[in-house]
Design a protein around this motif. Structure first.
Motif, PDB file in Angstrom:
ATOM      1  N   MET A 166       0.828  -1.204   0.000  1.00 14.05           N
ATOM      2  CA  MET A 166       0.000   0.000   0.000  1.00 14.05           C
ATOM      3  C   MET A 166       0.865   1.258   0.000  1.00 14.05           C
ATOM      4  O   MET A 166       0.539   2.254  -0.663  1.00 14.05           O
ATOM      5  CB  MET A 166      -0.925  -0.010   1.215  1.00 14.05           C
ATOM      6  CG  MET A 166      -1.990  -1.090   1.163  1.00 14.05           C
ATOM      7  SD  MET A 166      -2.952  -1.230   2.716  1.00 14.05           S
ATOM      8  CE  MET A 166      -3.904   0.294   2.671  1.00 14.05           C
ATOM      9  N   PHE A 167       1.994   1.228   0.729  1.00 15.73           N
ATOM     10  CA  PHE A 167       2.905   2.372   0.767  1.00 15.73           C
ATOM     11  C   PHE A 167       3.495   2.652  -0.618  1.00 15.73           C
ATOM     12  O   PHE A 167       3.581   3.794  -1.064  1.00 15.73           O
ATOM     13  CB  PHE A 167       4.044   2.113   1.759  1.00 15.73           C
ATOM     14  CG  PHE A 167       3.970   2.970   2.994  1.00 15.73           C
ATOM     15  CD1 PHE A 167       3.975   4.349   2.906  1.00 15.73           C
ATOM     16  CD2 PHE A 167       3.902   2.396   4.249  1.00 15.73           C
ATOM     17  CE1 PHE A 167       3.903   5.145   4.037  1.00 15.73           C
ATOM     18  CE2 PHE A 167       3.833   3.173   5.391  1.00 15.73           C
ATOM     19  CZ  PHE A 167       3.831   4.545   5.283  1.00 15.73           C
ATOM     20  N   VAL A 168       3.931   1.592  -1.289  1.00 12.55           N
ATOM     21  CA  VAL A 168       4.554   1.750  -2.610  1.00 12.55           C
ATOM     22  C   VAL A 168       3.550   2.312  -3.606  1.00 12.55           C
ATOM     23  O   VAL A 168       3.855   3.218  -4.385  1.00 12.55           O
ATOM     24  CB  VAL A 168       5.126   0.398  -3.099  1.00 12.55           C
ATOM     25  CG1 VAL A 168       5.582   0.502  -4.550  1.00 12.55           C
ATOM     26  CG2 VAL A 168       6.290  -0.034  -2.216  1.00 12.55           C
ATOM     27  N   GLU A 169       2.342   1.785  -3.572  1.00 12.78           N
ATOM     28  CA  GLU A 169       1.317   2.234  -4.522  1.00 12.78           C
ATOM     29  C   GLU A 169       0.802   3.633  -4.186  1.00 12.78           C
ATOM     30  O   GLU A 169       0.562   4.435  -5.081  1.00 12.78           O
ATOM     31  CB  GLU A 169       0.152   1.246  -4.519  1.00 12.78           C
ATOM     32  CG  GLU A 169       0.514  -0.123  -5.097  1.00 12.78           C
ATOM     33  CD  GLU A 169      -0.598  -1.147  -4.930  1.00 12.78           C
ATOM     34  OE1 GLU A 169      -1.601  -0.819  -4.255  1.00 12.78           O
ATOM     35  OE2 GLU A 169      -0.466  -2.258  -5.469  1.00 12.78           O
ATOM     36  N   GLY A 170       0.667   3.921  -2.880  1.00 13.79           N
ATOM     37  CA  GLY A 170       0.045   5.177  -2.484  1.00 13.79           C
ATOM     38  C   GLY A 170       0.993   6.341  -2.300  1.00 13.79           C
ATOM     39  O   GLY A 170       0.639   7.493  -2.577  1.00 13.79           O
ATOM     40  N   LYS A 215      11.727  -7.585  -2.443  1.00 10.70           N
ATOM     41  CA  LYS A 215      12.030  -7.765  -3.861  1.00 10.70           C
ATOM     42  C   LYS A 215      10.788  -8.158  -4.655  1.00 10.70           C
ATOM     43  O   LYS A 215      10.630  -7.743  -5.818  1.00 10.70           O
ATOM     44  CB  LYS A 215      13.134  -8.808  -4.026  1.00 10.70           C
ATOM     45  CG  LYS A 215      14.502  -8.334  -3.532  1.00 10.70           C
ATOM     46  CD  LYS A 215      15.580  -9.382  -3.691  1.00 10.70           C
ATOM     47  CE  LYS A 215      15.522 -10.415  -2.585  1.00 10.70           C
ATOM     48  NZ  LYS A 215      16.681 -11.340  -2.613  1.00 10.70           N
ATOM     49  N   SER A 216       9.906  -8.934  -4.035  1.00 10.37           N
ATOM     50  CA  SER A 216       8.697  -9.368  -4.748  1.00 10.37           C
ATOM     51  C   SER A 216       7.775  -8.190  -5.047  1.00 10.37           C
ATOM     52  O   SER A 216       7.135  -8.148  -6.104  1.00 10.37           O
ATOM     53  CB  SER A 216       7.955 -10.423  -3.920  1.00 10.37           C
ATOM     54  OG  SER A 216       7.580  -9.901  -2.655  1.00 10.37           O
ATOM     55  N   ILE A 217       7.702  -7.224  -4.122  1.00  8.93           N
ATOM     56  CA  ILE A 217       6.875  -6.033  -4.362  1.00  8.93           C
ATOM     57  C   ILE A 217       7.588  -5.092  -5.329  1.00  8.93           C
ATOM     58  O   ILE A 217       6.960  -4.483  -6.194  1.00  8.93           O
ATOM     59  CB  ILE A 217       6.549  -5.333  -3.034  1.00  8.93           C
ATOM     60  CG1 ILE A 217       5.719  -6.256  -2.135  1.00  8.93           C
ATOM     61  CG2 ILE A 217       5.793  -4.026  -3.279  1.00  8.93           C
ATOM     62  CD1 ILE A 217       5.391  -5.692  -0.765  1.00  8.93           C
TER      63      ILE A 217
END
Length: 403
Positions: free
Chosen positions: A320-324, A332-334
Motif C-alpha cells: 500500500m505504501f509503494v502504490e500510495g 524484492k517481490s513487491i
C-alpha cells in the motif's frame, strides 16, 4: 430470566473487549500523502484483525530523543521507526526486540528483502528490525540542458572520468555550473567505497586517510576547486540539492527519490526533462541506502501481537505504501511489481548499496559526523588543505566516537 440474559450479554461483551490487544505504533509525521497512506494501512489492519487494535501515534520534533525519553519513562510505543543511522545505539542499549526466533517460527521470508537493508538492522548477528522501505542515491540529469549543449547523456555505465568529462564539456560549452554537490559525509561515502577505500578500520578507527579513501576525497573536492564544475546549493540560490536541480541551476545532481516527489510538486515543468541513472563508479559501483525499520519495543507486554502487526506492515502495508506514496519497496517481490521506469536506477543501487550507518565503539556517530562535515565545508572553500583536514580528523576521531 431477562436480567440473566442481559448480564450474560454484558459479560460476553466485556470479555470480547478485554480480549482485544492494543498496539501503539509510532514514527515521525510524514507529508500529507504518507500520513494518509499509513492511516489507511492501520484501518485495513484493524478491519482484518479484530483481536488486535492498532493506533498510529506519530511523534513530532526530535523523534530519536523523544523515543529515548519515553523509554526512560516506560511509555515508549510497542512498535516504532528506527533510522539506520542511529539503529546501533538502540540495539546496544537493549531497547529493541530481536526478531530471529519469530522469523524462523513463522517462516517469515526474510530473503525477500534486499540483503543490504536487512544488514542495516542486524547487530551481532541478530535482526532487530524489518525494513519499511528505502532510498538510494542516483544521478539526476536534465535532458534539455544536455541537448542544448550537445553533450551525451550520463549512463549507468559511466566511470568517474566519463562523468567528469561530460561535466567539463558542459562547462566549456557555456554551462556555468554543471553539478550541485553537498559537503556532507554521507554523500562522499559512495565515492570512498567505489575507490575501494574504507570508512573505518577493523578497530573502528577512521579509514579516511588511507590511500584509496584519500584519493576519493580528493576527486570529490577537485570537482569543486580544481575543475570548477560543481558548487554547493547555497551558492546556486537554493536551500538544498533538489531545489538547485528543480530551478535548473545545474544539469546534474546526486540525490534520492525524495527529490522526484519534491520536483513534481514544486517544479512540474521540469519533470519531463529528468533522466536518472546509477552513480558513476571507479573500481566498483557504490551508493548509499537510507532506510527505516519497523522495530518492536523489547519491553512491550504484547510481543506476539506486535510481531503480527510488523508482518502486516512489511507485506500488505508495504504494498500500500509503494502504490500510495511512491516509495521504494524493500521486498524484492513487491519491487518486481513496481514498473515505474524512473525508479530503475534506485532499485538497481539496492543490490550494492552501503547503509547510512558508520560502526563505532559506542554505536554513536552523530558527533563525528558533525565534526567531519565541518571539515568538509572548509575544504569546499579551500580554507584548509585535505592533509590538514585528515590530520585533524585522525587526531580527534576516537574521542568523537567514544562513549
Amino acid at each position: 430470566m431477562k436480567k440473566l440474559v442481559s448480564f450474560l450479554m454484558v459479560l460476553a461483551l466485556t470479555v470480547s473487549v478485554l480480549a482485544v490487544v492494543n498496539i501503539r505504533i509510532s514514527g515521525w509525521p510524514g507529508n500529507p500523502i504518507e500520513e494518509s497512506v499509513i492511516k489507511s494501512i492501520v484501518e485495513e489492519f484493524n478491519r482484518t484483525h479484530p483481536d488486535i487494535h492498532v493506533e498510529w501515534a506519530p511523534i513530532p520534533g526530535d523523534f530519536r530523543q523523544m523515543l529515548i525519553t519515553q523509554f526512560s519513562a516506560g511509555t515508549a510505543p510497542d512498535i516504532f521507526y528506527v533510522d539506520t543511522f542511529w539503529f546501533e545505539e538502540l540495539a546496544r542499549q537493549n531497547m529493541l526486540l530481536p526478531l530471529d526466533l519469530y522469523i524462523k517460527k513463522d517462516k517469515f521470508d526474510i530473503d525477500d528483502f534486499y540483503p543490504s537493508l536487512v544488514n542495516a538492522f542486524t547487530y551481532k548477528g541478530r535482526i532487530y528490525g524489518i525494513p519499511k522501505d528505502f532510498s538510494t542515491l542516483a544521478l539526476y540529469y536534465n535532458k534539455e540542458i544536455f541537448d542544448k549543449y550537445g553533450v551525451e547523456y550520463p549512463t549507468s555505465d559511466d566511470t568517474w572520468f566519463d562523468f567528469l568529462d561530460k561535466a567539463l564539456q558542459l562547462k566549456r560549452k557555456g554551462m556555468k555550473t554543471p553539478l550541485v554537490l553537498a559537503p556532507d559525509f554521507n554523500r562522499i561515502i559512495p565515492f570512498i567505497v567505489a575507490a575501494n577505500g574504507r570508512i573505518v578500520t577493523k578497530d573502528l578507527n577512521t579509514g579516511l586517510a588511507e590511500p584509496n579513501s584519500k584519493f576519493a576525497l580528493q576527486f570529490y573536492f577537485d570537482l569543486v576547486n580544481k575543475y570548477k564544475v560543481a558548487q554547493e546549493p547555497a551558492n546556486l540560490g537554493a536551500g538544498w540539492i533538489g531545489e538547485a536541480f528543480g530551478k535548473e541551476a545545474v544539469a546534474m545532481a546526486m540525490t534520492g527519490p525524495w527529490t522526484l516527489g519534491y520536483i513534481r510538486g514544486q517544479y512540474p515543468n521540469v519533470v519531463a526533462k529528468i533522466g536518472i541513472v546509477e552513480l558513476p563508479h571507479l573500481i566498483k559501483k557504490a551508493t548509499m541506502v537510507y532506510t527505516v525499520s519497523w522495530s518492536i519495543n523489547r519491553n512491550t507486554k504484547n510481543k506476539r501481537a506486535a510481531w503480527e502487526v510488523v508482518k502486516f506492515l512489511t507485506k500488505e502495508g508495504q504494498k500500500m505504501f509503494v502504490e500510495g506514496a511512491g516509495v521504494l519497496a524493500s521486498r524484492k517481490s513487491i519491487a518486481a511489481q513496481d514498473t515505474d521506469p524512473i525508479k530503475e536506477a534506485f532499485y538497481a543501487g539496492a543490490k550494492y548499496a552501503i547503509p547510512w550507518r558508520v560502526p563505532t565503539p559506542s554505536g554513536i556517530f552523530s558527533k563525528a559526523n558533525d565534526q567531519i562535515n565541518s571539515k568538509l565545508k572548509d575544504l569546499f572553500y579551500e580554507r584548509i588543505t585535505l592533509d590538514e583536514a585528515l590530520n585533524e580528523i585522525i587526531e580527534n576521531y576516537m574521542s568523537w566516537v567514544s562513549e
